[in-house]
Design an enzyme around this catalytic site. Structure first.
Site: not given
Ligand code: M6R
Length: 600
Positions: A2, A27, A75, A101-102, A477, A481, A484, A500, A595
């Site tokens: 948030c 956020r 969020w 926020n929290g 990774e 991507k 996501e 496996h 984010k």
């Molecule tokens: O800000 P951070 O690097 O600590 O965030 C960690 C993850 O939330 C972040 O890398 C997330 O997996 C990305 N959105 C992936 O693209």
């Protein structure tokens, strides 16, 4: 997660807050809302939407002379994304308005103990806070009521509070969730990130946990004061100028931030080289280097993409610096701590520097007396400030939720740090990193070709990336991507693991993408790909010039084998991007995500 923003002063407060919320949408963007004071009608007005922040502006009217407003972009943590759960929230008798926020962990107990007769209008934990303030304000001053309320809260909270009986005052509280103050001649702005202050503040201040803030007019100028939780006034923290490159916040002609940020990656590597290298000398602060003296083991902690960068960091610490290293997902480490070698250092990697899972780990390992180093993209962030030392990855503001250039920055900094700690400086970083930047540029320039590959290959609801060693870590990774931003179910697998179990999922035309950048496992990974092909999978190979064979679809300019992740991830980022274009989804703001993950 948030984002919250509040403003009081001589600007049109609703504009300041809505513009700020737009910058904080990264956020969370499940819903958003604003409360402002309309002096023409002498009343507070609240607008909410389950759409994006732009709707708050476009679908409502705001008088030019409104001077006080608070807003929130959500969020969802407690309750679905609907109108009643959207902030701001009012107390039962409408005296106080709050954005939060929290997460308040003991909100149910608080209702039971203090608010059994109160009627609630939402399913949120936040409404408890505003009602406690209202209840306590019947016998205490507002400031005391706020202090008494927060003394009961367990969890994380950045709060902005309006007392509807005082239109010239704004209250705020910060504990464990980020909150900053910005100031200009025209007023005071508070928000979850300094990004919200761009164009509205000249300076900003970082706040410590357990700060209670009041903002009010003194001698015709709005001013703020900070108190601790027992009511003692605290000295103002250091003032920082708003020396932002605002160009970074625009798309610079790209259709999406993600593509802009993918394209910036070679420049990020070059920027990092210029910051940390002077010819062949590495300019890592001696305080950072000395943290590693006498260290027998490195523990890397991170989440998501940063965790994937950490896996590559482990290869660097072990192969280059010769220090045994372990990597943990922060949320796992926080509550399932392994047996830790006593002479250890903790390296916390985070783009935002605000990830709550990591902060919990940092507090914990510091309490145990371990040395800590954070690697972040935000030098003013909580992790940057609270670790013993910090290294900036200089990636520039990353706006797309899917992290790209921060991953590259983290890997580059880990390579430089490991080389700096190595007795032999075994990698010729100047030439190898320059070469990697050129190879990265080549593939970014040929991105139209990747778009064609996507059209031909990425079909259906499932996809697999496979690789061995460092390529396996890149596969993780790459898979993150794709899933996501396209919502296609994708796994990253150690190539040898296919047989496996996951092989049971392979059927006609399921894409299996092999990343092959390491000579010594080239044939092994190719055999695993053949096995998938034998089950009618659709194969695709990402290789380097010196590992390529026959008809590999994506062949990248050679780079040093340890730096290959800087290059092999780029086609995978572009595959995700072009597939998302194809599907017409919201690339920069994928569903259900945010984010910055500031809740555990
Ligand atoms: O800000 P951070 O690097 O600590 O965030 C960690 C993850 O939330 C972040 O890398 C997330 O997996 C990305 N959105 C992936 O693209």
């Amino acid at each position: 997660m948030c984002g919250i923003v509040g403003f009081i002063g001589q600007e049109k407060a609703s504009d300041v807050v809505i513009k700020g919320l737009e910058r904080l949408e990264y956020r969370g963007y499940d819903s958003c809302g604003i409360t402002f004071y309309n002096p023409n009608e002498s009343k507070f007005v609240t607008n909410k939407t389950t759409g994006r922040v732009s709707k708050l502006l476009n679908e409502n009217d705001y008088p030019d002379n409104n001077h006080l407003a608070i807003g929130h972009t959500r969020w969802a943590t407690h309750g679905v994304a609907n109108h009643s759960n959207t902030h701001p929230h009012y107390s039962m008798n409408d005296r106080f308005v709050i954005v939060h926020n929290g997460v308040i962990e003991n909100h149910k107990e608080l209702v039971f103990k203090y608010l059994p007769d109160y009627k609630f209008r939402s399913e949120t934990d936040t409404e408890v806070i505003v009602n406690l303030i209202e209840k306590f304000s019947k016998e205490l001053s507002v400031l005391e009521a706020i202090r008494k309320t927060i003394s009961l809260l367990e969890g994380s909270y950045a709060l902005l509070i309006i007392d509807t009986q005082d239109t010239d005052k704004l209250y705020a509280v910060k504990n464990k969730s980020p909150l900053l103050i910005g100031e200009s001649d025209k007023g005071i702005i508070l928000g979850s990130d300094v990004l919200a202050f761009v164009n509205y503040a000249d300076n900003y201040y970082l706040l410590e946990d357990n700060s209670v803030i009041t903002v009010e007019k003194i001698n015709e100028k709005y001013n703020f004061e900070i108190f601790d939780t027992i009511g003692l006034k605290i000295e103002k923290p250091e003032k920082h100028p708003m020396d932002f490159v605002t160009d970074e916040l625009d798309k610079a002609g790209f259709e999406h931030y993600m593509l802009k940020e993918i394209s910036e990656q070679p420049a990020v590597v070059r920027k990092i080289m210029s910051e940390y290298m002077d010819g062949n000398d590495l300019k890592i602060n001696y305080k950072v280097k000395s943290l590693f003296e006498g260290v027998n083991r490195v523990y890397i902690l991170a989440a998501g993409t940063s965790y994937h960068a950490g896996l590559i960091g482990r290869v660097y610490f072990e192969e280059i610096a010769k220090i045994p290293t372990e990597v943990f997902i922060a949320s796992e480490f926080a509550y399932n701590e392994p047996l830790i070698e006593p002479n250890s250092i903790f390296v916390l990697i985070s783009q935002s520097g605000e990830t709550a899972d990591l902060r919990a780990c940092l507090v914990n390992v510091r309490e145990q007396g371990f040395k800590t180093l954070s690697i972040t993209n935000v030098p003013t962030s909580t992790l940057a400030r609270e670790a013993d030392q910090t290294l900036n990855i200089y990636a520039g503001t990353e706006i797309a939720v899917a992290s790209t250039k921060a991953y590259i920055g983290q890997i580059a900094v880990l390579a430089i740090l490991s080389n700096c700690l190595s007795k032999q400086h075994s990698l010729d970083l100047v030439s190898e990193m320059s070469r990697a930047a050129v190879s990265m540029e080549n593939i970014v320039d040929k991105r139209d070709y990747i778009e064609e590959v996507v059209q031909k290959t990425i079909k259906g609801d499932h996809c697999f990336y496979i690789g061995r060693g460092i390529d396996y870590f890149v596969s993780l990774e790459a898979a993150l991507k794709l899933k996501e931003i396209t919502y296609i179910h994708t796994d990253g697998l150690a190539a040898g693991e296919l047989k496996h179990g996951p092989m049971a999922l392979i059927e006609k035309d399921v894409p299996v993408i092999a990343i092959i950048s390491q000579d010594h496992i080239n044939n092994n990974t190719r055999s695993n790909l053949e096995e998938a092909k034998a089950r009618e999978a659709k194969p695709l190979v990402i290789s380097l010039d010196n590992t390529s064979k026959g008809n590999d679809e994506i062949v990248l300019m050679d780079v040093h084998r340890l730096l290959s992740p800087l290059v092999t991830i780029i086609p995978a980022q572009l595959i995700a991007y072009y597939k998302a274009i194809d599907l017409g989804v919201d690339i920069d703001k994928p569903r259900n995500l945010a984010k910055s993950a500031t809740v555990e």
